[in-house]
Write a protein that holds these residues in place. Structure first.
Motif, PDB file in Angstrom:
ATOM      1  N   LYS A  32      52.565  90.495   3.244  1.00 36.27           N
ATOM      2  CA  LYS A  32      51.322  90.670   3.982  1.00 36.27           C
ATOM      3  C   LYS A  32      50.215  89.943   3.228  1.00 36.27           C
ATOM      4  O   LYS A  32      50.281  89.785   2.006  1.00 36.27           O
ATOM      5  CB  LYS A  32      50.970  92.157   4.124  1.00 36.27           C
ATOM      6  CG  LYS A  32      51.938  92.938   5.001  1.00 36.27           C
ATOM      7  CD  LYS A  32      51.519  94.380   5.126  1.00 36.27           C
ATOM      8  CE  LYS A  32      52.493  95.169   5.982  1.00 36.27           C
ATOM      9  NZ  LYS A  32      52.470  94.720   7.400  1.00 36.27           N
ATOM     10  N   ALA A  33      49.218  89.494   3.966  1.00 36.00           N
ATOM     11  CA  ALA A  33      48.089  88.784   3.353  1.00 36.00           C
ATOM     12  C   ALA A  33      46.780  89.334   3.887  1.00 36.00           C
ATOM     13  O   ALA A  33      46.683  89.751   5.047  1.00 36.00           O
ATOM     14  CB  ALA A  33      48.185  87.278   3.619  1.00 36.00           C
ATOM     15  N   ALA A  34      45.792  89.334   3.024  1.00 35.12           N
ATOM     16  CA  ALA A  34      44.438  89.739   3.395  1.00 35.12           C
ATOM     17  C   ALA A  34      43.479  88.658   2.912  1.00 35.12           C
ATOM     18  O   ALA A  34      43.893  87.645   2.329  1.00 35.12           O
ATOM     19  CB  ALA A  34      44.095  91.090   2.762  1.00 35.12           C
ATOM     20  N   HIS A  35      42.174  88.863   3.126  1.00 39.87           N
ATOM     21  CA  HIS A  35      41.178  87.927   2.624  1.00 39.87           C
ATOM     22  C   HIS A  35      40.236  88.681   1.707  1.00 39.87           C
ATOM     23  O   HIS A  35      40.082  89.912   1.796  1.00 39.87           O
ATOM     24  CB  HIS A  35      40.397  87.257   3.763  1.00 39.87           C
ATOM     25  CG  HIS A  35      39.672  88.220   4.656  1.00 39.87           C
ATOM     26  ND1 HIS A  35      38.410  88.714   4.369  1.00 39.87           N
ATOM     27  CD2 HIS A  35      40.043  88.794   5.826  1.00 39.87           C
ATOM     28  CE1 HIS A  35      38.034  89.535   5.320  1.00 39.87           C
ATOM     29  NE2 HIS A  35      39.011  89.611   6.223  1.00 39.87           N
ATOM     30  N   PHE A  36      39.614  87.964   0.788  1.00 39.14           N
ATOM     31  CA  PHE A  36      38.648  88.584  -0.103  1.00 39.14           C
ATOM     32  C   PHE A  36      37.534  89.203   0.722  1.00 39.14           C
ATOM     33  O   PHE A  36      37.021  88.582   1.660  1.00 39.14           O
ATOM     34  CB  PHE A  36      38.060  87.558  -1.069  1.00 39.14           C
ATOM     35  CG  PHE A  36      39.043  87.071  -2.108  1.00 39.14           C
ATOM     36  CD1 PHE A  36      39.512  87.922  -3.087  1.00 39.14           C
ATOM     37  CD2 PHE A  36      39.483  85.752  -2.096  1.00 39.14           C
ATOM     38  CE1 PHE A  36      40.412  87.481  -4.050  1.00 39.14           C
ATOM     39  CE2 PHE A  36      40.379  85.298  -3.048  1.00 39.14           C
ATOM     40  CZ  PHE A  36      40.852  86.167  -4.034  1.00 39.14           C
TER      41      PHE A  36
END
Length: 267
Positions: A32-36
């Protein structure tokens, strides 16, 4: 005896055939990926690249989980990342450089805002941002620096005058640097450097005064090799903060045993 030799030869041939069939330089991983959540500055990051990160993959950078960061060994590695929601995201995804450690448990990767929205299709950036966390697949790809050779920056230090610290920059290819040695020009004696963190290596109490050569051990998954600089990299009057061209570039790719394997570039 002959039967034993035949069995050994068969096993060796089987291993070679299996390796050639299963070895892959771009293993696909899922996470999974998120953003700052803030407007991340390139100067923020445990790898310590600072503003030079703007020159890596167009300023698209990422923080990786401990498994990706690997105690700093993963600093500078390049990845192609794409989200699995094909309605919102492009099939090409985005190329990023690892510059930081992600200490959270919910995602494997955290991308800066520019990289995160680059995964989106035209007109879908805001929708992707609202989702916050997305399922992704990613693979390590070779880093490419058409305008730079592998280089070193002499780092500032508080450990005294008998201390040389260098930061490796613009590492191409898809390999890890496991060791760095330094030697004076016209000397057969090489001194091993210690990894301080990430791309920073140092030596204490052995700082030569003449121009310096460097050599490195790089590994590509199953094997490794020495890489030598063809010329003196640091002059006798090297200065802190200066960047010096090593005159070489790494172009090797790593080989792993994995499935699935996708050696093409996502487009």
């Amino acid at each position: 005896m002959e039967a034993s030799k035949s069995a050994s030869s068969f096993l060796l041939c089987f291993f070679l055939l299996f390796f050639s069939a299963s070895a892959c330089d771009r293993c696909v991983r899922h996470s999974k990926a998120a953003h700052f959540s803030y407007s991340a500055s390139p100067s923020v990051g445990t790898c310590g690249y600072g503003s030079m990160a703007l020159e890596f993959t167009g300023g698209h950078v990422a923080a990786g989980s401990p498994a990706i960061y690997r105690d700093g060994l993963g600093c500078g590695a390049c990845f192609q990342v794409r989200c699995k929601n094909t309605r919102v995201c492009r099939s090409a995804g985005v190329k990023v450089t690892l510059t930081d450690l992600n200490k959270g448990n919910s995602t494997g990767l955290v991308l800066n805002k520019g990289a995160f929205v680059s995964m989106a299709k035209n007109g879908k950036a805001q929708e992707l941002m609202r989702r916050g966390i997305v399922d992704v697949e990613y693979k390590r790809i070779p880093c490419e620096y058409s305008r730079h050779n592998l280089s070193i920056r002499v780092e500032e230090t508080k450990k005294g005058s008998n201390h040389l610290a260098i930061k490796l920059l613009y590492q191409g290819g898809q390999t890890d640097i496991l060791g760095v040695d330094v030697a004076q020009v016209d000397s057969p004696i090489w001194h091993a450097m210690d990894r301080d963190y990430g791309p920073v290596w140092s030596t204490i109490g052995r700082v030569p005064t003449r121009p310096l050569y460097f050599r490195m051990v790089i590994t590509g998954g199953y094997d490794g090799k020495w890489l030598w600089t063809p010329k003196a990299v640091l002059p006798a009057d090297w200065t802190i903060g200066s960047v010096y061209d090593m005159g070489i570039q790494i172009a090797d790719t790593a080989q792993e045993d994995c499935y699935p394997c996708d050696s093409g570039e996502w487009k």
